[in-house]
Design a protein around this motif. Structure first.
Motif, PDB file in Angstrom:
ATOM      1  N   GLU A 132      -0.541   6.384   1.735  1.00 39.14           N
ATOM      2  CA  GLU A 132      -1.861   7.068   2.019  1.00 39.14           C
ATOM      3  C   GLU A 132      -2.707   5.833   2.619  1.00 39.14           C
ATOM      4  OE1 GLU A 132      -0.146   9.640  -1.527  1.00 39.14           O
ATOM      5  OE2 GLU A 132      -0.365   7.242  -1.082  1.00 39.14           O
ATOM      6  N   PHE A 178      -3.926   3.313   0.986  1.00 37.81           N
ATOM      7  CA  PHE A 178      -5.112   3.011   0.099  1.00 37.81           C
ATOM      8  C   PHE A 178      -5.291   1.282   0.109  1.00 37.81           C
ATOM      9  CE2 PHE A 178      -3.973   6.739  -2.764  1.00 37.81           C
ATOM     10  CZ  PHE A 178      -4.771   7.476  -2.170  1.00 37.81           C
ATOM     11  N   GLY A 179      -6.388   1.094  -0.125  1.00 36.90           N
ATOM     12  CA  GLY A 179      -6.474  -0.565  -0.486  1.00 36.90           C
ATOM     13  C   GLY A 179      -5.282  -1.254  -1.033  1.00 36.90           C
ATOM     14  N   THR A 226       0.763  -1.102  -0.149  1.00 38.52           N
ATOM     15  CA  THR A 226      -0.116   0.082  -0.051  1.00 38.52           C
ATOM     16  C   THR A 226       0.846   1.201  -0.124  1.00 38.52           C
ATOM     17  OG1 THR A 226      -1.799   1.225   1.101  1.00 38.52           O
ATOM     18  CG2 THR A 226      -0.254   0.119   2.588  1.00 38.52           C
ATOM     19  N   PHE A 237     -12.104   0.935   1.320  1.00 40.60           N
ATOM     20  CA  PHE A 237     -11.170   1.902   1.884  1.00 40.60           C
ATOM     21  C   PHE A 237     -11.196   3.436   1.417  1.00 40.60           C
ATOM     22  CE2 PHE A 237      -8.753  -1.901   2.975  1.00 40.60           C
ATOM     23  CZ  PHE A 237      -7.777  -1.523   3.814  1.00 40.60           C
ATOM     24  N   ALA A 238     -11.598   3.397   0.053  1.00 38.87           N
ATOM     25  CA  ALA A 238     -12.203   4.827  -0.347  1.00 38.87           C
ATOM     26  C   ALA A 238     -13.374   5.389   0.308  1.00 38.87           C
ATOM     27  CB  ALA A 238     -12.224   4.678  -2.127  1.00 38.87           C
ATOM     28  N   ARG A 278     -13.486   5.577   3.410  1.00 36.03           N
ATOM     29  CA  ARG A 278     -13.274   6.197   4.651  1.00 36.03           C
ATOM     30  C   ARG A 278     -12.396   7.401   4.283  1.00 36.03           C
ATOM     31  NH1 ARG A 278     -13.390   3.501   9.172  1.00 36.03           N
ATOM     32  NH2 ARG A 278     -11.643   4.712   9.897  1.00 36.03           N
ATOM     33  N   ARG A 319      -5.985   1.607   9.070  1.00 35.34           N
ATOM     34  CA  ARG A 319      -5.867   0.623   7.793  1.00 35.34           C
ATOM     35  C   ARG A 319      -4.967  -0.457   7.777  1.00 35.34           C
ATOM     36  NH1 ARG A 319      -7.439   4.377   3.021  1.00 35.34           N
ATOM     37  NH2 ARG A 319      -9.259   5.672   3.830  1.00 35.34           N
ATOM     38  N   LYS A 338     -10.279  -5.322  -5.738  1.00 38.23           N
ATOM     39  CA  LYS A 338     -10.964  -4.080  -6.200  1.00 38.23           C
ATOM     40  C   LYS A 338     -12.079  -3.768  -5.217  1.00 38.23           C
ATOM     41  CE  LYS A 338     -12.771  -1.697 -10.146  1.00 38.23           C
ATOM     42  NZ  LYS A 338     -14.137  -1.252  -9.869  1.00 38.23           N
ATOM     43  N   GLU A 360      -9.865  10.188   3.857  1.00 36.23           N
ATOM     44  CA  GLU A 360      -8.470  10.170   2.988  1.00 36.23           C
ATOM     45  C   GLU A 360      -7.262  10.669   4.196  1.00 36.23           C
ATOM     46  OE1 GLU A 360      -7.316  11.104  -0.710  1.00 36.23           O
ATOM     47  OE2 GLU A 360      -9.616  10.582  -1.597  1.00 36.23           O
ATOM     48  N   ARG A 388     -10.758  -2.249  -2.214  1.00 32.79           N
ATOM     49  CA  ARG A 388     -10.171  -0.835  -2.232  1.00 32.79           C
ATOM     50  C   ARG A 388     -11.482   0.287  -2.585  1.00 32.79           C
ATOM     51  NH1 ARG A 388      -7.424  -2.827  -6.340  1.00 32.79           N
ATOM     52  NH2 ARG A 388      -5.311  -3.758  -5.562  1.00 32.79           N
ATOM     53  N   GLU A 389     -12.618  -0.216  -2.828  1.00 34.47           N
ATOM     54  CA  GLU A 389     -13.873   0.764  -2.647  1.00 34.47           C
ATOM     55  C   GLU A 389     -14.078   0.959  -1.267  1.00 34.47           C
ATOM     56  OE1 GLU A 389     -16.475  -1.074  -5.221  1.00 34.47           O
ATOM     57  OE2 GLU A 389     -15.331  -0.955  -6.995  1.00 34.47           O
TER      58      GLU A 389
END
Length: 172
Positions: free
Chosen positions: A42, A44-45, A39, A89-90, A92, A110, A83, A94, A86-87
């Motif tokens: 940041e 991210f997922g 990761t 994670f998105a 939450r 995370r 995928k 930033e 990741r959505e």
């Protein structure tokens, strides 16, 4: 609704399990020694990468790429499974869009979710059991490298044994 840490860990457990099972099924005859989630800073997922001894033997620069998630022919695998994670994670906040204390807490949340998923899968035996498990380095890496990559997470995620020893020696 904002996904919780438990929601992230549950989704990651399911996604990584499916991705690793596909990796093993689709690559018979490969002995995987390195499986990592990566990761960026940041948080991210994550993406999933791996190395096998057989793939490494095909490289003339094996010593340089032995633990390089990006140089592996098994880099960024299982995307169809990861995928949807990741959505989540998105959904939450930033990490870099909130104040410093909240940012650090979000980053830690995370990484804990990712680490929890890897622990669960290790406990299930996905990466092997006994000696076989001690021969597989399971990692969670923040890219670019952070200090935690080299010691703390690796020690928490792996039993003592040849895989952990080799990885620690490589990065020493």
């Amino acid at each position: 609704m904002i996904p919780t840490e438990a929601d992230l860990a549950d989704a990651l457990t399911t996604a990584v399990r499916a991705a690793v099972m596909d990796l093993f099924r689709d690559n018979p005859g490969h002995t995987f020694y390195y499986i990592t989630l990566t990761t960026p800073g940041e948080a991210f997922g994550p993406a999933l990468s791996a190395w096998s001894y057989e793939a490494l033997a095909q490289r003339t620069d094996a010593d340089d790429v032995r633990y390089s998630y990006a140089d592996s022919p098994f880099s960024i695998v299982g995307e169809e499974h990861l995928k949807p994670v990741r959505e989540l994670f998105a959904a939450r906040p930033e990490v870099f869009d909130i104040d410093d204390d909240a940012s650090e807490a979000e980053f830690d949340l995370r990484l804990r979710a990712m680490e929890t998923a890897l622990h669960r899968l290790s406990d299930e035996g996905l990466f092997g059991v006994g000696e076989a498990r001690a021969g597989v380095l399971v990692s969670l890496e923040v890219v670019p490298d952070d200090e935690e990559n080299t010691v703390a997470r690796a020690r928490r995620l792996n039993p003592p044994g040849p895989a952990l020893d080799a990885w620690l020696a490589y990065w020493a």
